[in-house]
Design an enzyme around this catalytic site. Structure first.
Site, PDB file in Angstrom:
ATOM      1  N   LYS A  26       1.255  -7.090   5.949  1.00 48.02           N
ATOM      2  CA  LYS A  26       1.423  -8.242   4.981  1.00 48.02           C
ATOM      3  C   LYS A  26       2.622  -8.297   4.301  1.00 48.02           C
ATOM      4  O   LYS A  26       3.396  -7.219   4.142  1.00 48.02           O
ATOM      5  CB  LYS A  26       0.362  -8.186   4.051  1.00 48.02           C
ATOM      6  CG  LYS A  26      -1.025  -8.055   4.587  1.00 48.02           C
ATOM      7  CD  LYS A  26      -2.107  -7.843   3.051  1.00 48.02           C
ATOM      8  CE  LYS A  26      -3.404  -7.630   3.676  1.00 48.02           C
ATOM      9  NZ  LYS A  26      -3.721  -6.142   4.389  1.00 48.02           N
TER      10      LYS A  26
ATOM     11  N   LEU B 203     -13.557   0.493  -9.218  1.00 50.60           N
ATOM     12  CA  LEU B 203     -13.917   1.375 -10.535  1.00 50.60           C
ATOM     13  C   LEU B 203     -12.751   2.475 -10.696  1.00 50.60           C
ATOM     14  O   LEU B 203     -12.434   2.750 -11.841  1.00 50.60           O
ATOM     15  CB  LEU B 203     -14.897   2.187 -10.098  1.00 50.60           C
ATOM     16  CG  LEU B 203     -16.541   1.297 -10.080  1.00 50.60           C
ATOM     17  CD1 LEU B 203     -17.640   1.949  -9.622  1.00 50.60           C
ATOM     18  CD2 LEU B 203     -16.770   0.740 -11.349  1.00 50.60           C
TER      19      LEU B 203
ATOM     20  N   SER C  37     -14.748  -0.973  -5.208  1.00 50.16           N
ATOM     21  CA  SER C  37     -13.236  -0.691  -4.918  1.00 50.16           C
ATOM     22  C   SER C  37     -12.434  -0.616  -6.204  1.00 50.16           C
ATOM     23  O   SER C  37     -11.152  -0.135  -6.165  1.00 50.16           O
ATOM     24  CB  SER C  37     -12.698  -1.928  -3.991  1.00 50.16           C
ATOM     25  OG  SER C  37     -13.464  -1.972  -2.911  1.00 50.16           O
TER      26      SER C  37
ATOM     27  N   PRO D 116     -17.648  -4.354  -6.851  1.00 50.49           N
ATOM     28  CA  PRO D 116     -17.043  -3.506  -7.935  1.00 50.49           C
ATOM     29  C   PRO D 116     -16.409  -2.316  -7.486  1.00 50.49           C
ATOM     30  O   PRO D 116     -15.851  -1.493  -8.157  1.00 50.49           O
ATOM     31  CB  PRO D 116     -18.136  -3.373  -9.091  1.00 50.49           C
ATOM     32  CG  PRO D 116     -19.362  -3.676  -8.396  1.00 50.49           C
ATOM     33  CD  PRO D 116     -18.931  -4.756  -7.301  1.00 50.49           C
TER      34      PRO D 116
ATOM     35  N   LEU E  32     -17.652   7.293   8.383  1.00 52.88           N
ATOM     36  CA  LEU E  32     -16.856   6.342   9.443  1.00 52.88           C
ATOM     37  C   LEU E  32     -17.476   5.529  10.371  1.00 52.88           C
ATOM     38  O   LEU E  32     -17.569   4.469  10.609  1.00 52.88           O
ATOM     39  CB  LEU E  32     -15.591   7.426   9.974  1.00 52.88           C
ATOM     40  CG  LEU E  32     -14.456   7.658   9.062  1.00 52.88           C
ATOM     41  CD1 LEU E  32     -13.510   8.588   9.895  1.00 52.88           C
ATOM     42  CD2 LEU E  32     -13.674   6.363   8.794  1.00 52.88           C
TER      43      LEU E  32
ATOM     44  N   PHE F 272     -17.786  -4.181  -0.876  1.00 52.50           N
ATOM     45  CA  PHE F 272     -18.733  -3.768  -1.709  1.00 52.50           C
ATOM     46  C   PHE F 272     -18.587  -4.126  -3.299  1.00 52.50           C
ATOM     47  O   PHE F 272     -19.325  -3.225  -4.176  1.00 52.50           O
ATOM     48  CB  PHE F 272     -18.569  -1.965  -1.825  1.00 52.50           C
ATOM     49  CG  PHE F 272     -18.683  -1.697  -0.158  1.00 52.50           C
ATOM     50  CD1 PHE F 272     -19.541  -2.181   0.682  1.00 52.50           C
ATOM     51  CD2 PHE F 272     -17.870  -0.423   0.441  1.00 52.50           C
ATOM     52  CE1 PHE F 272     -19.819  -1.726   1.888  1.00 52.50           C
ATOM     53  CE2 PHE F 272     -17.897   0.019   1.419  1.00 52.50           C
ATOM     54  CZ  PHE F 272     -18.909  -0.521   2.408  1.00 52.50           C
TER      55      PHE F 272
ATOM     56  N   TYR G 141       0.911  -1.049  -0.011  1.00 48.99           N
ATOM     57  CA  TYR G 141      -0.077  -0.274  -0.046  1.00 48.99           C
ATOM     58  C   TYR G 141       0.762   1.164   0.028  1.00 48.99           C
ATOM     59  O   TYR G 141       0.299   2.435  -0.425  1.00 48.99           O
ATOM     60  CB  TYR G 141      -1.055   0.090   1.277  1.00 48.99           C
ATOM     61  CG  TYR G 141      -1.718  -1.202   1.314  1.00 48.99           C
ATOM     62  CD1 TYR G 141      -1.987  -2.105   0.189  1.00 48.99           C
ATOM     63  CD2 TYR G 141      -2.674  -1.586   2.327  1.00 48.99           C
ATOM     64  CE1 TYR G 141      -2.782  -3.116   0.262  1.00 48.99           C
ATOM     65  CE2 TYR G 141      -3.260  -2.536   2.550  1.00 48.99           C
ATOM     66  CZ  TYR G 141      -3.687  -3.481   1.446  1.00 48.99           C
ATOM     67  OH  TYR G 141      -4.477  -4.334   1.526  1.00 48.99           O
TER      68      TYR G 141
ATOM     69  N   HIS H 138       0.590 -12.005   1.708  1.00 51.22           N
ATOM     70  CA  HIS H 138      -0.319 -11.157   1.019  1.00 51.22           C
ATOM     71  C   HIS H 138      -0.947 -12.128  -0.131  1.00 51.22           C
ATOM     72  O   HIS H 138      -2.185 -12.138  -0.521  1.00 51.22           O
ATOM     73  CB  HIS H 138       0.279 -10.065   0.406  1.00 51.22           C
ATOM     74  CG  HIS H 138      -0.519  -8.739   0.099  1.00 51.22           C
ATOM     75  ND1 HIS H 138      -0.129  -7.470   0.017  1.00 51.22           N
ATOM     76  CD2 HIS H 138      -1.804  -8.812  -0.272  1.00 51.22           C
ATOM     77  CE1 HIS H 138      -1.337  -6.953  -0.291  1.00 51.22           C
ATOM     78  NE2 HIS H 138      -2.300  -7.530  -0.333  1.00 51.22           N
TER      79      HIS H 138
ATOM     80  N   SER I 172      -3.345 -14.708   3.136  1.00 53.94           N
ATOM     81  CA  SER I 172      -4.488 -13.660   2.178  1.00 53.94           C
ATOM     82  C   SER I 172      -4.394 -14.333   0.822  1.00 53.94           C
ATOM     83  O   SER I 172      -3.108 -14.656   0.395  1.00 53.94           O
ATOM     84  CB  SER I 172      -4.059 -12.073   2.282  1.00 53.94           C
ATOM     85  OG  SER I 172      -5.003 -11.354   1.425  1.00 53.94           O
TER      86      SER I 172
END
Length: 321
Positions: free
Chosen positions: A80, A224, A222, A220, A279, A218, A51, A113, A167
């Site tokens: 990870k 787009l 994440s 798709p 949040l 959610f 990340y 990961h 993962s």
């Protein structure tokens, strides 16, 4: 403050059922994002080398601790091992580097990961290194998962992790890992949403005492912003009539329904939001229960549709074949 339930892991430690995912949190805002999430009540933070924001996230943690909002013991920090560090001798140096970035003495949970070993890239030269080496190629190497796991077990013994997990592992690899693991995996983190239910994998993990964390709850949504074609071509779950109907019946948002679909079945979730309004909304997802029929109607949306598939964006590494 929302009371977030916890799930007991197979080594006796407890993990919050709802956390905050740090994927795609920009470095320039990561410190503030983590700080504000802690103030909102989040205690689990799901990070990774890949990340590229671990130092900044650690700064947010340090600020919250310095102000007395939380103690280190209140938090559950996840990171990870990236694919370029699977060789036994590479594991300890990068773990210690990641702990230094975070400003921590230990991780509460540390995952492999992906079940993929690729050519080492020095993080001092390229960070985060991603999937390609310095020649722009995806180069698999001979580094058995068993040796990688042994290196992680050694660090677990030293107290650098409270738990070890995996993962993006599928059933066959999970069963293989259980054959030789001295320290069994405590958590399996996988893509899991109503378009990718993975019920058999969920059952396999539970049968073997392995807790589950769902990412991309959610669907798709994440992907787009990454311009993934299959995400753009897939109806948004937030707008799906079945989800909206249940949300209206319970006076909740579609996001809360999607997250509750997992947590009501004991599966942890790690949503991300840059909105101060969302949040607390994403955190408060265990205060209502759906009926069995409602849960089944959501699961019935299954398309076996995976968005995070290296084959699709790399053209190789068919790990989900």
């Amino acid at each position: 403050m929302v009371n977030v339930p916890k799930v007991k892991l197979n080594n006796g430690t407890e993990m919050p059922l709802v956390g905050f995912g740090l994927w795609k949190v920009p470095t320039e805002s990561a410190s503030d994002v983590v700080y504000e999430a802690i103030k909102a009540g989040y205690r689990l933070f799901d990070g990774a080398f890949d990340y590229g924001n671990e130092k900044e996230c650690g700064q947010g943690v340090a600020r919250a601790i310095a102000e007395g909002i939380v103690t280190r013991a209140d938090l559950f920090i996840v990171s990870k091992l990236w694919n370029t560090f699977h060789e036994y001798e590479r594991v300890e140096p990068i773990v210690r580097q990641q702990l230094e970035w975070w400003g921590l003495e230990y991780f509460d949970l540390f995952h492999i990961h992906f079940p993929v070993a690729i050519k080492y890239v020095d993080p001092a030269v390229s960070y985060p290194s991603g999937w390609q080496d310095l020649d722009g190629k995806v180069t698999p190497i001979r580094a058995p998962i068993q040796k990688t796991w042994e290196a992680l077990e050694n660090l677990y013994d030293q107290g650098l992790f409270k738990s070890i997990g995996v993962s993006n592992f599928q059933g066959g690899l999970l069963l293989d890992l259980l054959r030789y693991a001295r320290v069994p995996p405590a958590v399996l983190q996988v893509e899991l949403h109503p378009y990718l239910v993975q019920q058999e994998l969920v059952e396999l993990a539970k049968e073997n005492g392995i807790a589950l964390t769902a990412y991309s709850s959610f669907g798709p949504q994440s992907f787009l912003e990454l311009s993934f074609k299959n995400a753009a071509d897939t109806p948004a779950l937030f707008e799906h009539p079945a989800i909206k109907k249940i949300a209206e019946a319970h006076g909740k948002s579609p996001a809360q329904v999607l997250l509750r679909w997992s947590t009501q079945r004991g599966i942890a979730v790690i949503p991300k939001s840059n909105s101060k309004h969302r949040l607390p909304e994403n955190l408060d997802i265990c205060s209502f229960d759906m009926t069995d029929d409602e849960l089944k109607s959501i699961s019935a949306l299954d398309k076996n549709l995976r968005f995070n598939n290296p084959r699709d964006y790399l053209g190789t590494l068919q790990i989900f074949a």
